[in-house]
Enzyme design. Structure first.
Site, PDB file in Angstrom:
ATOM      1  N   PHE A   1       0.831  -1.217   0.000  1.00 44.82           N
ATOM      2  CA  PHE A   1       0.000   0.000   0.000  1.00 44.82           C
ATOM      3  C   PHE A   1       0.869   1.271   0.000  1.00 44.82           C
ATOM      4  O   PHE A   1       0.354   2.369  -0.152  1.00 44.82           O
ATOM      5  CB  PHE A   1      -0.911   0.025   1.227  1.00 44.82           C
TER       6      PHE A   1
ATOM      7  N   HIS B   1      12.788  -2.911   1.614  1.00 45.89           N
ATOM      8  CA  HIS B   1      12.170  -2.368   0.397  1.00 45.89           C
ATOM      9  C   HIS B   1      13.043  -1.233  -0.144  1.00 45.89           C
ATOM     10  O   HIS B   1      13.710  -0.540   0.620  1.00 45.89           O
ATOM     11  CB  HIS B   1      10.766  -1.858   0.721  1.00 45.89           C
TER      12      HIS B   1
ATOM     13  N   GLU C   1      13.492  -6.620  -7.321  1.00 41.52           N
ATOM     14  CA  GLU C   1      12.850  -5.483  -7.980  1.00 41.52           C
ATOM     15  C   GLU C   1      13.908  -4.552  -8.571  1.00 41.52           C
ATOM     16  O   GLU C   1      14.470  -3.739  -7.831  1.00 41.52           O
ATOM     17  CB  GLU C   1      12.033  -4.662  -6.983  1.00 41.52           C
TER      18      GLU C   1
ATOM     19  N   ILE D   1      10.681   0.284 -10.883  1.00 42.42           N
ATOM     20  CA  ILE D   1       9.639   0.477  -9.868  1.00 42.42           C
ATOM     21  C   ILE D   1       8.777   1.680 -10.227  1.00 42.42           C
ATOM     22  O   ILE D   1       9.291   2.767 -10.481  1.00 42.42           O
ATOM     23  CB  ILE D   1      10.261   0.653  -8.466  1.00 42.42           C
TER      24      ILE D   1
ATOM     25  N   ALA E   1       2.426  -2.391  -6.336  1.00 38.55           N
ATOM     26  CA  ALA E   1       1.803  -1.295  -5.593  1.00 38.55           C
ATOM     27  C   ALA E   1       0.947  -0.450  -6.529  1.00 38.55           C
ATOM     28  O   ALA E   1      -0.259  -0.662  -6.640  1.00 38.55           O
ATOM     29  CB  ALA E   1       2.861  -0.440  -4.903  1.00 38.55           C
TER      30      ALA E   1
END
Lengths: 222, 222, 222, 222
Positions: free
Chosen positions: B9, B92, B140, B145, B201
């Protein structure tokens, strides 16, 4: 303003989750029974639960100077407010912030109509923090935090020096003090020295009887 | 394990507070209607509300390698678990951690019987993260991203390279991939390349119709 | 490779400025007289002076994963190399780095043909660091650093466990150990346990007679 | 005090190592030929070489609020002074510091009789920084740094606002300004607005002809 007791729950297990809710309820009840002005500062994970369960003000332990969007893992001021916080500590000794971020966080909290309390470690830093015009600065000599030795007894000159320094910078910024505060006498002394109240944690959170400890503290002034 | 969709989120207003709860409910309903394995990762301030409102797993965006006590403003793993999280992202790209702290956090999450997902940025870092034996690594490529360009289409060799690297290090560590994932085809391709699922996301959170976007994604595999 | 003694000057006044040069010269002389392989790791401000004054290798205490340009106050690998460093510590316990930055720094040091030594705190982190393929990992149980209690005597299983773990990950990565090393016996034991040498600081830097302390250490192996 | 030009070498390759020495010599020669007050701020690895080669003041890009001892990889103020620095930038936008660390660093620099320049990003932060009583604050609107658009032309009100704010806090703190400064006119305007000089980097460092660029700048005032 009535002298305030700001109770920082830190990350003690005695003030986490169900224990946090129980402690917040004790604070709420003591506030009601004594007329004292008490603010609770739980961990973020417990904030909404507590804010929806008690009537006294609930503050966050910190917010971050971020904008909505791509900040995974960070503390968005808007999220904290929506969870029920009406204020936040900033720059606590265990969560020091960069100068520019303290400034940006105060501005953001002001926009959100939330109260800001900037923690500081000496008179000089107190003066700098006051120049940013938060609602409060809270001076806490780091060597006394968690020591059981009260700043109001052992370093009254830091408190009066902070009060004087802040008054020269701004008429709007309140002064709190913390570090080693646990007794009613500590609280009373802090108010006599010109502060608007105290910031504390272990003195109540780690007490065998949290309610008794809080009552003892509050009765120094109320 | 069924291929998983981990929905981060972040700190988007579209997934904060009441919006977070609404989105989590959509995820829960889509999980139920399609049989998909969906995990939601809300902000910490929203975690307990969501965990008590939906049946799907709820993870934290990060935890910190701290012990209970004097860590004002930090994220205690025990607090996150008691609030209802059954796992956490770690490292992250928007919340990178020190190597020793990733290790300590994985150990702590394991003790608390929580799932750990360590995000990584390339094959080499994926191999290092896998050596710490989290439940999952999630590779990632940072430049993708939020780009709308899917890693599974544009850099399949990073995914297969990560899968190979992890298998050599440990048979127990799952591999996810993320960055630019939004369509069912992206998800399907990721699974075909050997991953256990995807981390995303904006593809869902920022979609005009979040439910439709999630359904479209999920249907690539379910 | 001959067993190495990596002497970290830290930020002790006994190894700053003129004292740093004096200590580096002692190291150079001992290296010459005993045939020992000694590397000195001074502060950045002293690096060029020392590199231009002694023949033994001089490493930096850290570099940062930055590119040339706008990084005021940070440590550019290219600048460190031009000042005469032929290697660098990374992720020392007093200067922990983020996982992705350790990876990027190793890659950059390799490009610059500089030696990388990644410090680690336990077997698991050692394995992760080795997966990034630096030239060396140096395992240092944090509780023993500066303790005077030698890791090679008190936690030999950490050393052998680290050596085993690294061998499984890569045949190219050397293993050093540190924490509490000060005597020739400590050094000898470390080598017998399979390491390529030791990393130390206070045992020599803070010794009343630095030369005597270094000679005593070196003679355990040379 | 004569208006000062503080030239930040940042981590540009054009101002690293041999290039740094060459640029520092140009600055020294221009200072001599024009009578201008020029300060150079090289990377730490180049500091001693430059300080021992030119007569103009050499400052560090940052120092850290650490004490001698166990701080591997950090910047000890004593080491910087012994290497020849007579001052330091603090809190540059590329190296922001925590409030308490800015305070401690100013105090330490004062003890070492070194000049402190605290960089700030707006009037409010300037006022806070001035309350810590460094020798100078240097206000640099972050959006203009490296932009080629001069703060003295495009945001004169930030400069005059900063000058006014600082004067109210302390009579001893000088004000510099930076961001986008490159021409003699920029420098002249900055001085007319009440500052003691300018802080710049790319306008000279990245110029095709560094000497010509510096001369052009200096001639606005000298």
């Amino acid at each position: 303003m009535k002298p305030v007791v700001v109770l920082n729950f830190k990350t003690y297990l005695e003030s986490t989750g169900a224990n946090a809710l129980k402690l917040a309820r004790i604070c709420s009840e003591v506030a009601k029974s004594t007329g004292a002005n008490i603010v609770v500062v739980p961990q973020l994970a417990d904030l909404r639960l507590i804010a929806s369960s008690v009537d006294i003000p609930v503050y966050a332990q910190t917010v971050e100077a971020i904008k909505p969007g791509s900040s995974t893992g960070h503390v968005l001021p808007e999220a904290v407010r929506e969870a029920g916080a009406s204020g936040s500590l900033l720059n606590h000794s265990e969560c020091r912030l960069k100068l520019a971020d303290i400034d940006a966080s105060i501005v953001k909290l002001r926009e959100l109509k939330m109260t800001s309390i900037v923690c500081t470690n000496n008179i000089s830093v107190t003066r700098a923090a006051a120049a940013l015009e938060p609602d409060f600065v809270a001076v806490e000599p780091p060597e006394l935090i968690g020591s059981g030795v009260s700043v109001s007894k052992s370093q009254p000159e830091v408190i009066t020096g902070s009060v004087d320094a802040v008054r020269k910078v701004s008429g709007k910024v309140g002064v709190l003090c913390g570090a080693g505060i646990s007794t009613g006498e500590d609280f009373k002394k802090a108010v006599e020295l010109g502060t608007g109240g105290v910031l504390l944690a272990s003195g109540v959170v780690k007490a065998k009887d949290q309610r008794a400890a809080l009552l003892e503290l509050v009765k120094g002034v109320y």
